[in-house]
Design a protein around this motif. Structure first.
Motif, PDB file in Angstrom:
ATOM      1  N   LYS A  34       0.817  -1.213   0.000  1.00 36.27           N
ATOM      2  CA  LYS A  34       0.000   0.000   0.000  1.00 36.27           C
ATOM      3  C   LYS A  34       0.855   1.270   0.000  1.00 36.27           C
ATOM      4  O   LYS A  34       0.330   2.373   0.125  1.00 36.27           O
ATOM      5  CB  LYS A  34      -0.927   0.009   1.226  1.00 36.27           C
ATOM      6  N   SER A  35       2.176   1.083  -0.143  1.00 40.72           N
ATOM      7  CA  SER A  35       3.137   2.209  -0.164  1.00 40.72           C
ATOM      8  C   SER A  35       3.070   3.054   1.103  1.00 40.72           C
ATOM      9  O   SER A  35       3.233   4.276   1.065  1.00 40.72           O
ATOM     10  CB  SER A  35       2.893   3.085  -1.400  1.00 40.72           C
ATOM     11  N   VAL A  36       2.814   2.381   2.224  1.00 40.76           N
ATOM     12  CA  VAL A  36       2.805   3.064   3.529  1.00 40.76           C
ATOM     13  C   VAL A  36       4.194   2.922   4.137  1.00 40.76           C
ATOM     14  O   VAL A  36       4.662   1.804   4.359  1.00 40.76           O
ATOM     15  CB  VAL A  36       1.744   2.463   4.474  1.00 40.76           C
ATOM     16  N   ASN A  37       4.848   4.027   4.395  1.00 39.64           N
ATOM     17  CA  ASN A  37       6.191   4.016   4.971  1.00 39.64           C
ATOM     18  C   ASN A  37       6.095   3.730   6.466  1.00 39.64           C
ATOM     19  O   ASN A  37       5.467   4.480   7.212  1.00 39.64           O
ATOM     20  CB  ASN A  37       6.881   5.355   4.735  1.00 39.64           C
ATOM     21  N   LEU A  38       6.673   2.632   6.902  1.00 36.55           N
ATOM     22  CA  LEU A  38       6.615   2.221   8.309  1.00 36.55           C
ATOM     23  C   LEU A  38       7.927   2.564   9.003  1.00 36.55           C
ATOM     24  O   LEU A  38       9.002   2.159   8.548  1.00 36.55           O
ATOM     25  CB  LEU A  38       6.361   0.718   8.411  1.00 36.55           C
ATOM     26  N   LYS A  39       7.818   3.287  10.107  1.00 40.39           N
ATOM     27  CA  LYS A  39       9.003   3.601  10.911  1.00 40.39           C
ATOM     28  C   LYS A  39       8.954   2.827  12.222  1.00 40.39           C
ATOM     29  O   LYS A  39       7.987   2.925  12.978  1.00 40.39           O
ATOM     30  CB  LYS A  39       9.091   5.091  11.213  1.00 40.39           C
ATOM     31  N   ILE A  40       9.995   2.047  12.489  1.00 40.42           N
ATOM     32  CA  ILE A  40      10.138   1.353  13.765  1.00 40.42           C
ATOM     33  C   ILE A  40      11.065   2.219  14.610  1.00 40.42           C
ATOM     34  O   ILE A  40      12.266   2.305  14.358  1.00 40.42           O
ATOM     35  CB  ILE A  40      10.719  -0.059  13.589  1.00 40.42           C
ATOM     36  N   GLU A  41      10.502   2.853  15.618  1.00 40.71           N
ATOM     37  CA  GLU A  41      11.229   3.916  16.300  1.00 40.71           C
ATOM     38  C   GLU A  41      12.424   3.445  17.123  1.00 40.71           C
ATOM     39  O   GLU A  41      13.440   4.134  17.187  1.00 40.71           O
ATOM     40  CB  GLU A  41      10.262   4.729  17.163  1.00 40.71           C
ATOM     41  N   ASN A  42      12.327   2.293  17.757  1.00 40.42           N
ATOM     42  CA  ASN A  42      13.465   1.873  18.568  1.00 40.42           C
ATOM     43  C   ASN A  42      14.651   1.404  17.711  1.00 40.42           C
ATOM     44  O   ASN A  42      15.753   1.204  18.207  1.00 40.42           O
ATOM     45  CB  ASN A  42      13.071   0.797  19.579  1.00 40.42           C
ATOM     46  N   LEU A  43      14.408   1.264  16.406  1.00 37.81           N
ATOM     47  CA  LEU A  43      15.478   0.925  15.474  1.00 37.81           C
ATOM     48  C   LEU A  43      15.947   2.150  14.692  1.00 37.81           C
ATOM     49  O   LEU A  43      17.065   2.178  14.179  1.00 37.81           O
ATOM     50  CB  LEU A  43      15.010  -0.143  14.477  1.00 37.81           C
ATOM     51  N   GLY A  44      15.049   3.136  14.587  1.00 36.15           N
ATOM     52  CA  GLY A  44      15.385   4.336  13.834  1.00 36.15           C
ATOM     53  C   GLY A  44      15.459   4.107  12.339  1.00 36.15           C
ATOM     54  O   GLY A  44      16.184   4.805  11.632  1.00 36.15           O
ATOM     55  N   VAL A  45      14.711   3.115  11.833  1.00 35.48           N
ATOM     56  CA  VAL A  45      14.728   2.819  10.395  1.00 35.48           C
ATOM     57  C   VAL A  45      13.314   2.875   9.828  1.00 35.48           C
ATOM     58  O   VAL A  45      12.326   2.690  10.544  1.00 35.48           O
ATOM     59  CB  VAL A  45      15.342   1.435  10.099  1.00 35.48           C
ATOM     60  N   GLU A  46      13.225   3.130   8.526  1.00 36.87           N
ATOM     61  CA  GLU A  46      11.955   3.193   7.818  1.00 36.87           C
ATOM     62  C   GLU A  46      11.938   2.167   6.695  1.00 36.87           C
ATOM     63  O   GLU A  46      12.989   1.784   6.167  1.00 36.87           O
ATOM     64  CB  GLU A  46      11.727   4.596   7.262  1.00 36.87           C
ATOM     65  N   SER A  47      10.737   1.729   6.321  1.00 39.44           N
ATOM     66  CA  SER A  47      10.608   0.681   5.309  1.00 39.44           C
ATOM     67  C   SER A  47      10.879   1.175   3.894  1.00 39.44           C
ATOM     68  O   SER A  47      11.166   0.379   3.001  1.00 39.44           O
ATOM     69  CB  SER A  47       9.216   0.044   5.389  1.00 39.44           C
ATOM     70  N   PHE A  48      10.776   2.487   3.685  1.00 33.00           N
ATOM     71  CA  PHE A  48      11.060   3.052   2.370  1.00 33.00           C
ATOM     72  C   PHE A  48      12.154   4.115   2.482  1.00 33.00           C
ATOM     73  O   PHE A  48      12.194   4.873   3.449  1.00 33.00           O
ATOM     74  CB  PHE A  48       9.808   3.700   1.770  1.00 33.00           C
ATOM     75  N   VAL A  49      13.015   4.132   1.496  1.00 33.38           N
ATOM     76  CA  VAL A  49      14.042   5.174   1.399  1.00 33.38           C
ATOM     77  C   VAL A  49      13.962   5.763  -0.010  1.00 33.38           C
ATOM     78  O   VAL A  49      14.133   5.031  -0.999  1.00 33.38           O
ATOM     79  CB  VAL A  49      15.454   4.604   1.652  1.00 33.38           C
TER      80      VAL A  49
END
Length: 203
Positions: free
Chosen positions: A85-100
């Protein structure tokens, strides 16, 4: 629009740690439910999914991978759905996002795949420790729970779980969904259903 997903297992826990990072431009979805319940069967998560399907949400923040679930399959399925669905997911305790820069982040996938399996292993280890603790307590004569072979009267079960009885009689929902709505385990819903089915057969 941005959104934040928060999950705690019970009402005795606080959402403050997860909520305090909220920004003014975020919609917040909160589930008070076991991580064992699939993401798409949780009440707040279902509202979030609807907002995604309606094209309202395109960015989602979550404190940790295990907030999405405790099953590796469920976590990975949820992340794949968000990617589709092109939703960018951020996992905060990792500091990374699913899309760059609009493309799927391969490092994100590698890390979350590992952590999804860790979350499942932790849950299985927790269940094993609980079983071992009960076995030790039984051996020491300290176990106060219901021993195998004992039973609770059906009328007491139905009286205790009136909300489950109501949902089952209304119909239209899976047993997992009923468990999520009522805040009980799937095993409890299955037990109540067996009792109700037995009453119908007896008539």
């Amino acid at each position: 629009m941005k959104a934040r997903y928060i999950r705690i297992s019970s009402s005795s826990q606080s959402i403050l740690r997860q909520y305090q990072k909220k920004t003014p431009d975020e919609m917040v979805y909160v589930d008070v439910i076991s991580g064992a319940i699939p993401f798409n069967e949780r009440p707040a998560a279902q509202e979030l999914i609807k907002a995604i399907e309606d094209g309202i949400i395109d960015y989602l923040s979550c404190e940790a991978v295990d907030r999405l679930g405790r099953s590796a399959y469920d976590i990975q399925s949820t992340i794949n759905y968000l990617n589709d669905k092109s939703v960018n997911l951020k996992i905060e305790n990792l500091g990374v996002e699913s899309f760059v820069k609009g493309k799927i982040n391969s490092i994100f996938k590698m890390i979350t795949d590992v952590l999804a399996n860790v979350a499942q292993m932790e849950r299985e280890a927790s269940k094993e420790r609980q079983a071992q603790g009960i076995a030790i307590a039984v051996a020491q004569g300290k176990f106060k729970g219901r021993l195998k072979g004992s039973s609770i009267p059906e009328s007491v079960v139905l009286g205790t779980y009136k909300n489950v009885v109501k949902e089952l009689k209304l119909g239209g929902n899976s047993l997992r969904k009923v468990a999520a709505i009522c805040g009980v385990s799937l095993a409890t819903v299955q037990k109540v259903k067996r009792i109700l089915d037995g009453q119908i057969e007896a008539k």
